[in-house]
Design a protein around this motif. Structure first.
Motif, PDB file in Angstrom:
ATOM      1  N   ARG A  36       0.834  -1.201   0.000  1.00  0.00           N
ATOM      2  CA  ARG A  36       0.000   0.000   0.000  1.00  0.00           C
ATOM      3  C   ARG A  36       0.871   1.255   0.000  1.00  0.00           C
ATOM      4  O   ARG A  36       0.574   2.244  -0.689  1.00  0.00           O
ATOM      5  CB  ARG A  36      -0.915  -0.013   1.225  1.00  0.00           C
ATOM      6  N   ASN A  49      -3.130   4.618 -12.230  1.00  0.00           N
ATOM      7  CA  ASN A  49      -3.372   3.330 -11.581  1.00  0.00           C
ATOM      8  C   ASN A  49      -2.895   2.178 -12.452  1.00  0.00           C
ATOM      9  O   ASN A  49      -2.378   1.174 -11.956  1.00  0.00           O
ATOM     10  CB  ASN A  49      -4.867   3.161 -11.275  1.00  0.00           C
ATOM     11  N   HIS A  61      -7.515  -2.147  -9.861  1.00  0.00           N
ATOM     12  CA  HIS A  61      -8.480  -1.678  -8.853  1.00  0.00           C
ATOM     13  C   HIS A  61      -7.841  -1.620  -7.463  1.00  0.00           C
ATOM     14  O   HIS A  61      -8.260  -0.831  -6.613  1.00  0.00           O
ATOM     15  CB  HIS A  61      -9.718  -2.568  -8.846  1.00  0.00           C
ATOM     16  N   THR A  62      -6.787  -2.439  -7.221  1.00  0.00           N
ATOM     17  CA  THR A  62      -6.075  -2.375  -5.944  1.00  0.00           C
ATOM     18  C   THR A  62      -5.330  -1.058  -5.826  1.00  0.00           C
ATOM     19  O   THR A  62      -5.357  -0.393  -4.780  1.00  0.00           O
ATOM     20  CB  THR A  62      -5.090  -3.553  -5.823  1.00  0.00           C
ATOM     21  N   GLY A  64      -6.104   1.660  -7.338  1.00  0.00           N
ATOM     22  CA  GLY A  64      -7.100   2.706  -7.180  1.00  0.00           C
ATOM     23  C   GLY A  64      -7.668   2.768  -5.770  1.00  0.00           C
ATOM     24  O   GLY A  64      -7.922   3.856  -5.232  1.00  0.00           O
ATOM     25  N   LYS A  65      -7.852   1.613  -5.158  1.00  0.00           N
ATOM     26  CA  LYS A  65      -8.420   1.576  -3.801  1.00  0.00           C
ATOM     27  C   LYS A  65      -7.527   2.306  -2.819  1.00  0.00           C
ATOM     28  O   LYS A  65      -7.995   3.153  -2.034  1.00  0.00           O
ATOM     29  CB  LYS A  65      -8.605   0.120  -3.372  1.00  0.00           C
ATOM     30  N   TRP A  66      -6.209   2.029  -2.849  1.00  0.00           N
ATOM     31  CA  TRP A  66      -5.330   2.616  -1.831  1.00  0.00           C
ATOM     32  C   TRP A  66      -4.969   4.061  -2.150  1.00  0.00           C
ATOM     33  O   TRP A  66      -4.698   4.844  -1.243  1.00  0.00           O
ATOM     34  CB  TRP A  66      -4.083   1.744  -1.659  1.00  0.00           C
ATOM     35  N   ARG A  67      -5.043   4.433  -3.426  1.00  0.00           N
ATOM     36  CA  ARG A  67      -4.926   5.855  -3.763  1.00  0.00           C
ATOM     37  C   ARG A  67      -6.093   6.608  -3.138  1.00  0.00           C
ATOM     38  O   ARG A  67      -5.906   7.657  -2.507  1.00  0.00           O
ATOM     39  CB  ARG A  67      -4.933   6.033  -5.287  1.00  0.00           C
ATOM     40  N   ARG A  68      -7.299   6.058  -3.305  1.00  0.00           N
ATOM     41  CA  ARG A  68      -8.492   6.716  -2.798  1.00  0.00           C
ATOM     42  C   ARG A  68      -8.496   6.751  -1.266  1.00  0.00           C
ATOM     43  O   ARG A  68      -8.855   7.775  -0.669  1.00  0.00           O
ATOM     44  CB  ARG A  68      -9.725   5.958  -3.305  1.00  0.00           C
ATOM     45  N   ARG A  69      -8.067   5.679  -0.647  1.00  0.00           N
ATOM     46  CA  ARG A  69      -8.052   5.633   0.816  1.00  0.00           C
ATOM     47  C   ARG A  69      -7.077   6.664   1.389  1.00  0.00           C
ATOM     48  O   ARG A  69      -7.353   7.282   2.427  1.00  0.00           O
ATOM     49  CB  ARG A  69      -7.664   4.220   1.290  1.00  0.00           C
ATOM     50  N   GLU A  72      -8.601  10.093   1.194  1.00  0.00           N
ATOM     51  CA  GLU A  72      -9.704  10.321   2.120  1.00  0.00           C
ATOM     52  C   GLU A  72      -9.253  10.377   3.582  1.00  0.00           C
ATOM     53  O   GLU A  72      -9.760  11.185   4.364  1.00  0.00           O
ATOM     54  CB  GLU A  72     -10.741   9.192   1.964  1.00  0.00           C
TER      55      GLU A  72
END
Length: 362
Positions: A36, A49, A61-62, A64-69, A72
């Motif tokens: 991550r 991504n 998508h992995t 993208g998920k940790w970029r977004r997390r 936020e």
């Protein structure tokens, strides 16, 4: 060519880069967090991504998920989220209840609690019960034995023997002497099935007996070297023969202090007559029911563990040969058993045990 939604620029907060670099180098046990951190570091460099997934050999998508997390929640977003289900945090009242039941009661259908029975009683998981018991070093499934010595000279004998261990006399040898009697030559009724990957060693539960022998042993308390002799019988005659062996193996200019128990063969008239003629021999008897004061008992435990318990011996001669070989290997590089506790510490421990025994009233 169809374009996706533009990515929100990722800018690292002050101090986050150093922490992310540390996480990215975590060892194998924390590779998920390391991955991550690498994703966020590459995202901060402006990589998409798709590019991140290709470089780190992961899914788009992995990345993208940790970029977004991170966008936020910052660094906290990279940590594992609480999983659904019961919280792992136990209240003080729950812990206190488990401890009280464990220490002060027993289940109606057993002599002691198990994780399963305690979990059913208090409404917690077995894992929670295990964690509580582990934290307070409780093991209801285990039980040990003890025996208090009734020797009227217990204190004097403890001080005498411990004094020999901690401050041995000059120009003297301290030998811990005892016999391991009735050692059985045992052979399994079927060939042993050796260990191989995925399968432990297997042997039949029954065995054939091929006679017994006794081992007379004298352990040098200072060096750990051992004088040993196997004999078929266990009488004062054999013990006197072993004393002759000790005498031959100890330089004549040294006194010999023997620590031994109160077995009858050590105190016969034959032995007393032998000792009268040899004033350099001094006997120190352990208190009754206190063989733990004799260090050779610890060596006997090694012999049992390493040679006897899983050994296969088809005759008494084969058993005695194995014992002599074990002694020879031991004496090539002997290691002493170091005694640490003083006599006062031992006596204090015995006193506390006596008080606890009286207080329980069991």
């Amino acid at each position: 060519m169809r374009k996706g939604r533009p990515l929100t620029p990722l800018h690292l907060a002050a101090g986050d880069r150093a922490q992310l670099v540390i996480w990215s180098k975590r060892p194998k046990t924390a590779q998920a967090l390391a991955m991550r951190a690498r994703i966020v570091l590459l995202a901060a460099e402006g990589l998409s991504n798709t590019a991140i997934a290709g470089r780190l050999h992961t899914m788009q998508h992995t990345a993208g998920k940790w970029r977004r997390r991170y966008l936020e929640c910052g660094l906290d977003g990279l940590l594992d989220e609480p999983r659904p289900g019961t919280s792992n945090k136990l209240s003080d009242q729950e812990v206190e209840r488990v401890l009280a039941l464990t220490l002060e009661s027993a289940p109606t259908d057993a002599t002691h609690w198990s994780t399963r029975s305690m979990a059913e009683r208090v409404g917690l998981s077995r894992a929670s019960i295990h964690r509580i018991w582990q934290a307070f070093s409780l093991a209801p499934h285990r039980s040990e034995t003890f025996k208090l010595s009734k020797d009227p000279l217990f204190i004097d004998k403890v001080r005498d023997i411990v004094g020999l261990y901690l401050a041995p006399p000059e120009r003297a040898l301290v030998l811990c002497v005892d016999e391991k009697s009735q050692i059985q030559a045992l052979d399994r009724t079927a060939p042993l099935l050796p260990m191989h990957p995925g399968q432990i060693e297997r042997r039949t539960h029954d065995y054939a007996r091929h006679g017994t022998t006794s081992l007379f042993a004298a352990l040098d308390a200072k060096t750990g070297a051992l004088i040993g002799q196997t004999q078929r019988r266990h009488r004062s005659v054999e013990f006197r023969n072993f004393l002759d062996t000790i005498e031959r193996n100890v330089p004549p200019e040294l006194d010999i202090h023997l620590i031994l128990d109160n077995y009858g063969t050590h105190k016969t008239q034959l032995i007393r007559d032998w000792l009268v003629k040899r004033p350099r021999f001094h006997l120190h008897f352990t208190p009754t029911s206190a063989s733990w004061l004799n260090l050779v008992e610890r060596w006997f435990a090694l012999l049992t563990q390493k040679q006897l318990r899983r050994g296969v011996h088809r005759s008494t001669n084969e058993l005695e040969s194995a014992i002599r070989s074990f002694i020879q290997q031991h004496n090539k590089d002997p290691k002493p058993f170091l005694w640490h506790k003083t006599a006062d510490q031992i006596l204090d421990s015995v006193a506390r045990l006596c008080i606890r025994t009286l207080e329980t009233g069991h």
